[in-house]
Scaffold this motif. Structure first.
Motif, short mmCIF file in Angstrom:
data_model
loop_
_atom_site.label_atom_id
_atom_site.label_comp_id
_atom_site.label_asym_id
_atom_site.label_seq_id
_atom_site.Cartn_x
_atom_site.Cartn_y
_atom_site.Cartn_z
N VAL A 65 0.95 -1.17 -0.21
CA VAL A 65 0.07 0.02 0.12
C VAL A 65 0.98 1.36 0.00
O VAL A 65 0.79 2.09 -0.71
CB VAL A 65 -0.94 -0.15 1.23
N ALA A 66 1.89 1.28 0.66
CA ALA A 66 2.86 2.30 0.84
C ALA A 66 3.48 2.70 -0.40
O ALA A 66 3.52 3.95 -0.73
CB ALA A 66 3.90 2.29 1.98
N ALA A 83 -3.36 1.75 -5.70
CA ALA A 83 -2.72 1.05 -4.43
C ALA A 83 -3.97 -0.09 -3.83
O ALA A 83 -3.51 -0.96 -3.68
CB ALA A 83 -2.56 2.15 -3.39
N LEU A 84 -5.23 0.54 -3.89
CA LEU A 84 -6.37 -0.52 -3.26
C LEU A 84 -6.12 -1.77 -4.47
O LEU A 84 -6.52 -2.88 -3.88
CB LEU A 84 -7.52 0.31 -3.21
N VAL A 85 -6.48 -1.26 -5.53
CA VAL A 85 -6.72 -2.42 -6.61
C VAL A 85 -5.56 -3.51 -6.61
O VAL A 85 -5.54 -4.60 -6.49
CB VAL A 85 -6.77 -1.79 -7.89
N VAL A 86 -4.34 -2.87 -6.44
CA VAL A 86 -3.04 -3.82 -6.24
C VAL A 86 -3.10 -4.73 -5.04
O VAL A 86 -2.83 -5.77 -5.04
CB VAL A 86 -1.65 -2.99 -6.57
N THR A 113 -1.51 -13.07 -15.01
CA THR A 113 -2.19 -12.55 -16.14
C THR A 113 -3.71 -12.38 -16.01
O THR A 113 -3.97 -11.08 -16.17
CB THR A 113 -1.93 -13.25 -17.60
N ALA A 114 -4.21 -13.33 -15.36
CA ALA A 114 -5.57 -13.00 -15.19
C ALA A 114 -6.06 -11.97 -14.15
O ALA A 114 -6.93 -11.00 -14.28
CB ALA A 114 -6.30 -14.30 -14.83
N VAL A 115 -5.42 -12.07 -13.11
CA VAL A 115 -5.36 -11.09 -11.88
C VAL A 115 -4.80 -9.88 -12.34
O VAL A 115 -5.77 -8.86 -12.04
CB VAL A 115 -4.45 -11.84 -10.78
N MET A 116 -3.84 -9.57 -13.25
CA MET A 116 -3.52 -8.27 -13.61
C MET A 116 -4.80 -7.69 -14.62
O MET A 116 -4.94 -6.61 -14.52
CB MET A 116 -2.25 -8.37 -14.36
N ALA A 117 -5.21 -8.54 -15.64
CA ALA A 117 -6.15 -8.09 -16.24
C ALA A 117 -7.42 -7.74 -15.42
O ALA A 117 -8.18 -6.60 -15.74
CB ALA A 117 -6.85 -9.06 -17.32
N LEU A 118 -7.92 -8.11 -14.25
CA LEU A 118 -8.93 -7.79 -13.63
C LEU A 118 -8.50 -6.81 -12.82
O LEU A 118 -9.54 -5.80 -12.53
CB LEU A 118 -9.23 -8.99 -12.37
N MET A 119 -7.38 -6.57 -12.34
CA MET A 119 -7.08 -5.25 -11.73
C MET A 119 -7.24 -4.19 -12.68
O MET A 119 -7.49 -2.95 -12.23
CB MET A 119 -5.43 -5.49 -11.23
N LEU A 120 -6.75 -4.15 -14.14
CA LEU A 120 -6.87 -3.06 -14.86
C LEU A 120 -8.23 -2.80 -15.12
O LEU A 120 -8.71 -1.69 -15.23
CB LEU A 120 -6.18 -3.54 -16.25
N LEU A 121 -8.98 -4.06 -15.33
CA LEU A 121 -10.51 -3.70 -15.58
C LEU A 121 -11.30 -2.87 -14.40
O LEU A 121 -11.88 -1.87 -14.53
CB LEU A 121 -11.13 -4.84 -15.89
N ALA A 122 -10.71 -3.38 -13.14
CA ALA A 122 -11.42 -2.59 -11.71
C ALA A 122 -11.10 -1.32 -11.87
O ALA A 122 -11.75 -0.35 -11.76
CB ALA A 122 -11.09 -3.57 -10.78
N ASN A 123 -9.83 -1.03 -12.16
CA ASN A 123 -9.13 0.16 -12.20
C ASN A 123 -9.97 1.20 -13.04
O ASN A 123 -10.55 2.24 -12.93
CB ASN A 123 -7.71 0.44 -12.37
#
Length: 177
Positions: A65-66, A83-86, A113-123
Motif C-alpha cells: 500500500v505504501a 494502491a487499493l486495486v493492487v 495475467t488473469a489477476v492483472m487483467a482484472l486489476m486493470l479492468l477494476a481500475n
C-alpha cells in the motif's frame, strides 16, 4: 542474538522497498522528450506479484500500500485507487501462493495475467464511473501486454540474481530457502 530468519525477512522487505524506490526514480527521470511509442511494462507490479507468490512473508500488505500510494502521488493518478486495486490483487495471489507452488510456471503466469487483467479492468471501471480522464484503451492494453511479457523476466531475475526462492525449494547448498 538476532534470529537469521527474521533478519532475512526484514532484509528482503527492505530490498523490496529499495527496488520500488529505484524503479520510481528511474520512471521520473526525463530520459527522452519524445513520447514513447510502446509503453514500458509496470515492473513494480511484476515484482509485487512475483514476490507475493514466491515469499508472501517478504512483502507485507502495508509495504504494498505504501509503495503504490507513493506511486499514485508521483504519477499524479487518483490517490489510493491503484494502491487499493493492487492490494486486493496481491492478497488474492497471497491466498493462493501455497497452492501455486506445485503447479508449472505457465499456470502461475496465466493466473498472474488473469489477476492483472482484472486489476486493470477494476481500475478503469472505477475511473469511468467517477468520470476521471483516462489514457487511451489502446495504450493501456499495450502496457498490459508488455507487463505480462516482462513477468517471466522479473521472476527469473528475482530467482537467479536476488535469490528469492519459495520456502519449499532447495538451494544449491542443499538447504531449504
Amino acid at each position: 542474538m538476532i534470529d537469521p530468519v527474521t533478519t532475512r525477512r526484514w532484509s528482503y522487505r527492505a530490498l523490496f522497498v529499495a527496488l520500488a524506490a529505484a524503479l520510481l526514480f528511474v520512471r521520473l527521470l526525463p530520459l527522452s522528450t519524445l513520447p514513447a511509442r510502446i509503453p514500458g511494462p509496470d515492473l513494480l507490479l511484476c515484482i509485487t506479484c512475483a514476490w507475493v507468490l514466491r515469499r508472501p512473508d517478504f512483502v507485507p500488505a502495508l509495504a504494498i500500500v505504501a509503495v503504490f500510494l507513493i506511486e499514485d502521488m508521483l504519477a499524479m493518478r487518483p490517490p489510493g485507487l491503484w494502491a487499493l486495486v493492487v492490494l486486493l490483487g496481491s492478497e488474492f495471489l497471497r491466498d493462493r501462493a501455497s497452492a501455486m507452488r506445485g503447479l508449472p510456471f505457465l499456470a502461475e503466469w496465466a493466473t498472474v495475467t488473469a489477476v492483472m487483467a482484472l486489476m486493470l479492468l477494476a481500475n478503469r471501471t472505477v475511473l469511468a464511473l467517477v468520470v476521471v480522464p483516462q489514457t487511451g484503451l489502446g495504450l493501456t492494453l499495450l502496457q498490459f501486454v508488455t507487463t505480462v511479457i516482462a513477468y517471466p523476466l522479473v521472476v527469473a531475475v528475482s530467482h537467479l540474481a536476488l535469490g528469492l526462492r519459495a520456502p519449499s525449494e532447495i538451494d544449491g547448498m542443499g538447504s531449504r530457502a
